[in-house]
Enzyme design. Structure first.
Site, PDB file in Angstrom:
ATOM      1  N   LYS A   1     -20.095  69.867  13.771  1.00  0.00           N
ATOM      2  CA  LYS A   1     -21.337  69.641  14.515  1.00  0.00           C
ATOM      3  C   LYS A   1     -22.458  69.393  13.520  1.00  0.00           C
ATOM      4  O   LYS A   1     -22.685  70.200  12.618  1.00  0.00           O
ATOM      5  CB  LYS A   1     -21.663  70.846  15.404  1.00  0.00           C
ATOM      6  CG  LYS A   1     -23.006  70.686  16.143  1.00  0.00           C
ATOM      7  CD  LYS A   1     -23.226  71.745  17.204  1.00  0.00           C
ATOM      8  CE  LYS A   1     -24.652  71.661  17.770  1.00  0.00           C
ATOM      9  NZ  LYS A   1     -24.908  72.705  18.777  1.00  0.00           N
TER      10      LYS A   1
ATOM     11  N   ASP B   1     -22.828  79.505  19.276  1.00  0.00           N
ATOM     12  CA  ASP B   1     -23.203  79.037  17.931  1.00  0.00           C
ATOM     13  C   ASP B   1     -23.764  80.222  17.153  1.00  0.00           C
ATOM     14  O   ASP B   1     -24.831  80.736  17.499  1.00  0.00           O
ATOM     15  CB  ASP B   1     -24.291  77.946  18.014  1.00  0.00           C
ATOM     16  CG  ASP B   1     -23.759  76.639  18.600  1.00  0.00           C
ATOM     17  OD1 ASP B   1     -22.819  76.691  19.406  1.00  0.00           O
ATOM     18  OD2 ASP B   1     -24.298  75.570  18.248  1.00  0.00           O
TER      19      ASP B   1
ATOM     20  N   LYS C   1     -20.964  73.879  11.650  1.00  0.00           N
ATOM     21  CA  LYS C   1     -22.191  73.188  12.039  1.00  0.00           C
ATOM     22  C   LYS C   1     -23.143  73.188  10.847  1.00  0.00           C
ATOM     23  O   LYS C   1     -23.238  74.186  10.134  1.00  0.00           O
ATOM     24  CB  LYS C   1     -22.784  73.921  13.248  1.00  0.00           C
ATOM     25  CG  LYS C   1     -24.151  73.466  13.713  1.00  0.00           C
ATOM     26  CD  LYS C   1     -24.522  74.181  15.011  1.00  0.00           C
ATOM     27  CE  LYS C   1     -25.992  74.011  15.355  1.00  0.00           C
ATOM     28  NZ  LYS C   1     -26.383  74.778  16.549  1.00  0.00           N
TER      29      LYS C   1
END
Lengths: 319, 287
Positions: free
Chosen positions: A255, A156, A219
């Site tokens: 996400k 990430d 995300k």
């Protein structure tokens, strides 16, 4: 539920765009109707999901969870405990599935890998100067490469909001592309940090930029700001992913993270997902919820649905 | 030509959850009648989800309330009594509507009882805790600690004094409460909630639900995040079910002593410790 092809890290279409396209991509992004977006998110968020459907949604929410700990005070012991919980969220109830992944800082990746070997639970690491993304570029890229070498399955990273908000799209794109190359063979999630972007137009533009640069997932947030994921910003990103997938044929996962603590919120995001991207996205391959305290609330809700009695946190493991 | 008659603006009797006054999420309400059959108001008829929200609010407020100094809790509770005094006329009218033979006496007793329990905040530890003689080199002492979230099923009659007599001892020690108000006469409880909202009692420490007792009690007794229930207002035939549900997480069940509510025997520090956990500490002492 339909079978969905797994997202291939950096799959088809990632090379279709170059840095010179970045400014063009951002410029041609259509403006977002903020009022309509918020209204749609609010109306979908009110949908009532009951009984079997709710149990199904809660089960899916667990399977899509990235159980997260991103504290300065994280220790190997805490990660060991969290990994145990990730594999068997409720130790006395084997019908509860494992979560999708654990998400932690690079330093703790080897601990998690050791604990989760053979369990199917993946290890995701933040990298690239999380949470601001403003360290030296070579250090950020080295961090990405190192977590991949350690064996993390997912990385990430954060969008460089400083460049993006200054309008230096090509440079922001190049950084993301460099991180994409550094994270070869693993799932790359790009954190947009919607709380810092300021408008839905920006959220949409950042989504397009990240997807074009090769993100496997986009995300919402780092979880380090007071404003985390919100329903409208998540919807905005889902719409961007839907249009991108139609245009390029490459599916990009979503996400949501930051401030998702209650089952009800998780179900609301699943409703948005279903209505925007459809059933093919209703899988941990394409949807994740980054959370820590959410898991216990979902477990309590499942017990409540099964027993008819409201549950209390005294009867669930502390994490 | 006479002036048009003024239409009085009536209060909507709402729930009290987490310091706010929501309507029932179910949208339901029920008729509240006076003892002689007049329509007094429509009170909110709380649902299972309202009860859940109330327990959640009580749970969230509990550590903060228990963490205040007993002196501070006492000051806050004294202030409640002061504000009750200011609303005396309203309480008296509501008790008269409910058919109380002497409303003034009822309000006097309720305020006095509140003050009496408020005084116990900073006394309960030394009077009901203590040091224990043990046959080993330990300093051994026992202190009462709040049990957590307490459900209170208020008695259906004595709508104000009965409620105060159950609520005050519960929150004195640092518990937070979810009150199910008297079903036939909920209005004094609604007024008390309005007093609590304008005193310094933090939101969520007391939550007041109006509605059907028989409907709400099983959900309360079965809730795993409730630590004790004062069952004074639970109908006898419902008790076996309540006991079975409460056994699931070993809730304390407690009932008011069967005495005249106006008598001194109706107030006791043991009503406070009935909703406490007694914690005993063994502390080694050196030679």
């Amino acid at each position: 539920m339909s079978q969905t092809a797994e997202i291939q890290p950096g799959g088809v279409g990632t090379q279709a765009f170059g840095p010179r396209d970045a400014a063009r991509l951002v410029a041609r992004t259509t403006a977002v109707d903020a009022v309509g977006l918020e209204e749609r998110a609010a109306s979908l968020g009110k949908r009532s999901i009951k009984r079997e459907s709710k149990l199904w949604a809660l089960d899916l929410a667990i399977r899509c969870t990235d159980l997260t700990t991103l504290e300065g005070a994280d220790t190997a012991g805490k990660v060991v405990a969290m990994c145990a919980k990730a594999v068997r969220p409720n130790p006395i109830d084997p019908s509860i599935p494992s979560v999708a992944a654990v998400c932690l800082y690079p330093e703790l990746v080897p601990v998690a890998l050791g604990q989760l070997k053979g369990t199917g639970v993946r290890v995701a690491s933040v990298a690239g100067g999380f949470p601001s993304g403003l360290g030296p570029l070579d250090a950020r890229l080295r961090e990405v490469r190192e977590v991949v070498e350690m064996g993390a399955h997912e990385v990430d990273i954060v969008l460089n909001r400083s460049l993006f908000l200054a309008g230096r799209y090509a440079q922001a794109f190049e950084e993301l592309r460099a991180a994409r190359e550094a994270a070869e063979g693993v799932h790359l999630k790009v954190i947009l940090e919607v709380g810092e972007l300021g408008s839905y137009d920006r959220v949409r533009q950042a989504s397009v930029l990240a997807m074009a640069a090769g993100a496997d997932f986009i995300k919402t947030s780092t979880g380090k700001l007071s404003t985390g994921a919100t329903l409208p910003s998540a919807l905005c990103m889902m719409e961007a992913a839907r249009d991108f997938s139609r245009e390029t044929g490459r599916p990009v996962g979503i996400k949501v993270a930051g401030g998702i603590r209650r089952s009800k919120q998780a179900v609301q995001y699943l409703v948005l997902l279903y209505e925007t991207l459809g059933p093919e996205w209703m899988t941990p391959e394409r949807f994740r919820i980054g959370a820590s305290s959410l898991l216990n609330d979902v477990l309590m809700q499942i017990d409540k649905e099964r027993t008819g009695r409201y549950q209390g946190p005294d009867y669930f493991t502390i994490d | 030509m006479s002036a048009p008659e003024r239409v009085p603006v009536k209060r909507t009797a709402k729930l009290f959850i987490g310091g706010e006054f929501p309507r029932s999420e179910s949208g339901r309400a029920y008729e509240v009648l006076s003892h002689d059959g007049r329509l007094l108001a429509w009170a909110a008829r709380a649902s299972r989800k309202d009860l859940r929200d109330a327990v959640r609010a009580a749970r969230d407020a509990q550590p903060g309330w228990a963490g205040r100094t007993p002196y501070n809790r006492g000051q806050i509770l004294y202030r409640v009594a002061e504000l009750m005094e200011g609303r005396r006329a309203q309480f008296e009218a509501e008790l008269a509507d409910a058919g109380a033979p002497d409303p003034r006496r009822g309000v006097d007793a309720a305020i006095d009882r509140w003050v009496w329990y408020a005084g116990w905040c900073d006394k309960v530890h030394q009077v009901l805790g203590g040091t224990n003689p043990v046959a080993a080199p330990y300093f051994n002492f026992t202190i009462p600690e709040p049990t957590g979230v307490v459900g209170i099923v208020a008695p259906p009659d004595q709508a104000l004094l009965g409620l105060v007599s159950r609520l005050a001892p519960a929150i004195v020690s640092g518990n937070t409460a979810v009150v199910i108000a008297s079903e036939p006469s909920p209005l004094p409880a609604v007024s008390l909630a309005e007093v609590l909202a304008t005193s310094d009692v933090p939101g969520g420490v007391v939550n007041v639900l109006t509605g059907f007792t028989r409907e709400l009690v099983p959900w309360l007794a079965g809730h795993m995040d409730v630590n004790a229930v004062d069952v004074t207002g639970v109908p006898d035939d419902l008790m076996p079910e309540v006991e079975a549900l409460a056994a699931e997480n070993m809730k304390r069940l407690h009932r008011a002593p069967d005495v005249d509510p106006f008598s001194p025997q109706a107030q006791s520090p043991y009503e406070i410790t009935a909703l406490c956990e007694m914690k005993t500490v063994w502390h080694p002492i050196g030679a």
